[in-house]
Design a protein around this motif. Structure first.
Motif, short mmCIF file in Angstrom:
data_model
loop_
_atom_site.label_atom_id
_atom_site.label_comp_id
_atom_site.label_asym_id
_atom_site.label_seq_id
_atom_site.Cartn_x
_atom_site.Cartn_y
_atom_site.Cartn_z
N THR A 238 0.64 46.02 -10.89
CA THR A 238 1.75 46.89 -10.47
C THR A 238 2.34 46.43 -9.15
OG1 THR A 238 0.74 48.78 -11.60
CG2 THR A 238 2.41 49.25 -9.92
N ARG A 240 2.08 43.44 -7.67
CA ARG A 240 2.65 42.10 -7.75
C ARG A 240 4.01 42.12 -8.44
NH1 ARG A 240 1.85 37.62 -11.24
NH2 ARG A 240 2.11 35.64 -10.15
N SER A 241 4.13 42.89 -9.52
CA SER A 241 5.40 42.97 -10.24
C SER A 241 6.47 43.61 -9.37
CB SER A 241 5.22 43.78 -11.53
OG SER A 241 4.30 43.16 -12.39
N SER A 242 6.11 44.68 -8.66
CA SER A 242 7.06 45.36 -7.79
C SER A 242 7.50 44.46 -6.64
CB SER A 242 6.43 46.64 -7.24
OG SER A 242 7.30 47.27 -6.33
N TRP A 243 6.53 43.75 -6.03
CA TRP A 243 6.84 42.86 -4.91
C TRP A 243 7.78 41.74 -5.35
CZ3 TRP A 243 2.78 41.72 -0.64
CH2 TRP A 243 3.33 40.90 0.34
N GLN A 244 7.47 41.10 -6.45
CA GLN A 244 8.26 39.96 -6.90
C GLN A 244 9.66 40.38 -7.36
OE1 GLN A 244 5.70 38.05 -9.82
NE2 GLN A 244 5.03 36.56 -8.29
N SER A 245 9.80 41.62 -7.85
CA SER A 245 11.12 42.08 -8.26
C SER A 245 12.01 42.37 -7.06
CB SER A 245 10.99 43.35 -9.12
OG SER A 245 10.44 44.41 -8.36
N GLN A 246 11.41 42.79 -5.94
CA GLN A 246 12.19 43.10 -4.75
C GLN A 246 12.31 41.93 -3.79
OE1 GLN A 246 10.88 46.75 -2.85
NE2 GLN A 246 10.40 47.73 -4.82
N ARG A 247 11.31 41.06 -3.76
CA ARG A 247 11.32 39.90 -2.87
C ARG A 247 10.88 38.66 -3.65
NH1 ARG A 247 11.29 41.49 2.59
NH2 ARG A 247 10.41 39.47 3.15
N PRO A 248 11.74 38.17 -4.53
CA PRO A 248 11.35 37.07 -5.43
C PRO A 248 11.11 35.74 -4.74
CG PRO A 248 13.69 37.54 -5.62
CD PRO A 248 13.12 38.62 -4.76
#
Length: 349
Positions: A238, A240-248
């Motif tokens: 959860t 990691r997915s949230s972080w990468q979606s906001q700060r790719p």
């Protein structure tokens, strides 16, 4: 089990991220074209070399990480067993600094690594079996109808990861458990030395407590595999997915380390009472002492809760928290470094 679960998550997640960052699709495509031109026996040889490299990288990374965080691990064990053979009412409030000072003054600085040799002897095969079994179980589970490798089926993918990780953890823990028990008993020794080393401890325990004595607390270990992995996977995925979606564009290594550390803290918080019960059951009958917990896993849990309260189930949680971030970071970086080193060696051959 908490540490093993979170390390597996971070290494795997970080490897996927690194592959993406370095153009994994192109590499995979080139590998497929190249493999089509290679004889079958050469592909099998490469696969075997890759497996050996993975076993070595996982085992060395796990052992090195544990060695670096051994002082905190020993403090955790010493706090966990407080109250086991003492009057709980007379126990002082746990203090990391006070206990660390006592170890230095009474046992010497090297005592922080007491039991570290058996820990390495346990961690090398444990990490290796864990990494290897996870890949094998994952491939086996993907053959089950409904769990096939499908990029669009997120729930099936998570189910494969969860079940594969749980089965791998159970396999590795069961195969190497006697060494984990010996490590706990060596680390719990303070001024009175009853077990003089790995082989001496194995021999004495087998003689005085029987072969089953080497597996005391295994039930608590296996019971903690499911919750530990469930929490680690869900929190890690959860975040990691949230972080990468906001700060790719953030470093995949930084993302994996941060998310792995948070998932480790969450997992430790929930499953720490089981780990404490496991440690105490491992010390049942140690050094010829009389048994205290005679009613099994749940009876031991109830005994500790009644006599020491909720806080008694969390003795040693602070040093456990402190070792999460460096433990995950060191293991991840050593694992990735060794994989790159082995890859370079293979490419130069």
């Amino acid at each position: 089990m908490q540490t093993e679960a979170r390390v597996g998550l971070v290494v795997e997640g970080g490897q996927i991220a690194l592959n993406s960052a370095h153009g994994g699709n192109g590499v995979d495509g080139g590998a497929r074209k190249f493999s089509q031109k290679q004889p079958k026996h050469e592909l099998q040889q490469q696969s075997q070399i890759g497996t050996i490299q993975q076993l070595l990288a996982g085992g060395i990374a796990g052992a090195f990480s544990k060695t670096c965080t051994a002082p905190l691990a020993r403090l955790t064990i010493l706090f966990q067993v407080q109250g086991m053979h003492s009057d709980v009412a007379t126990l002082r409030k746990p203090s990391i600094w006070r206990e660390a000072s006592r170890i230095v003054s009474e046992e010497g600085f090297r005592a922080f690594w007491k039991g570290n040799l058996v820990m390495i002897a346990h961690r090398l095969p444990y990490s290796s079996v864990n990494f290897y079994a996870y890949e094998r179980y994952k491939k086996l589970l993907q053959r089950i109808p409904g769990l096939e490798s499908d990029k669009g089926n997120v729930s099936a993918k998570l189910c494969v990861h969860f079940l594969g990780g749980g089965l791998a953890g159970i396999t590795a823990a069961s195969a190497t458990y006697p060494l984990d028990l010996v490590r706990t008993r060596l680390a719990a020794q303070t001024n009175v030395i009853y077990y003089r080393g790995i082989w001496h401890a194995l021999r004495i325990i087998s003689r005085e407590e029987g072969i089953l004595g080497l597996y005391k607390g295994l039930g608590a270990t296996l019971l903690g595999v499911g919750p530990s992995l469930a929490i680690s996977f869900s929190v890690y995925d959860t975040l990691r997915s949230s972080w990468q979606s906001q700060r790719p564009h953030d470093s995949p290594v930084l993302v994996s380390l941060a998310c792995g550390s948070v998932s480790g803290i969450a997992s430790s918080t929930v499953t720490f009472p089981l780990d404490l019960v496991r440690r105490r059951m491992q010390l049942e009958g140690a050094g010829g002492r009389a048994r205290i917990y005679t009613t099994g896993l749940f009876g031991t849990f109830g005994h500790i809760f009644r006599n020491e309260g909720v806080l008694g189930l969390y003795r040693g949680i602070l040093p456990e928290y402190y070792k999460v971030v460096p433990g995950v970071g060191i293991c991840f970086m050593v694992y990735e470094t060794l994989k790159m080193l082995f890859s370079d060696i293979s490419a130069s051959d």
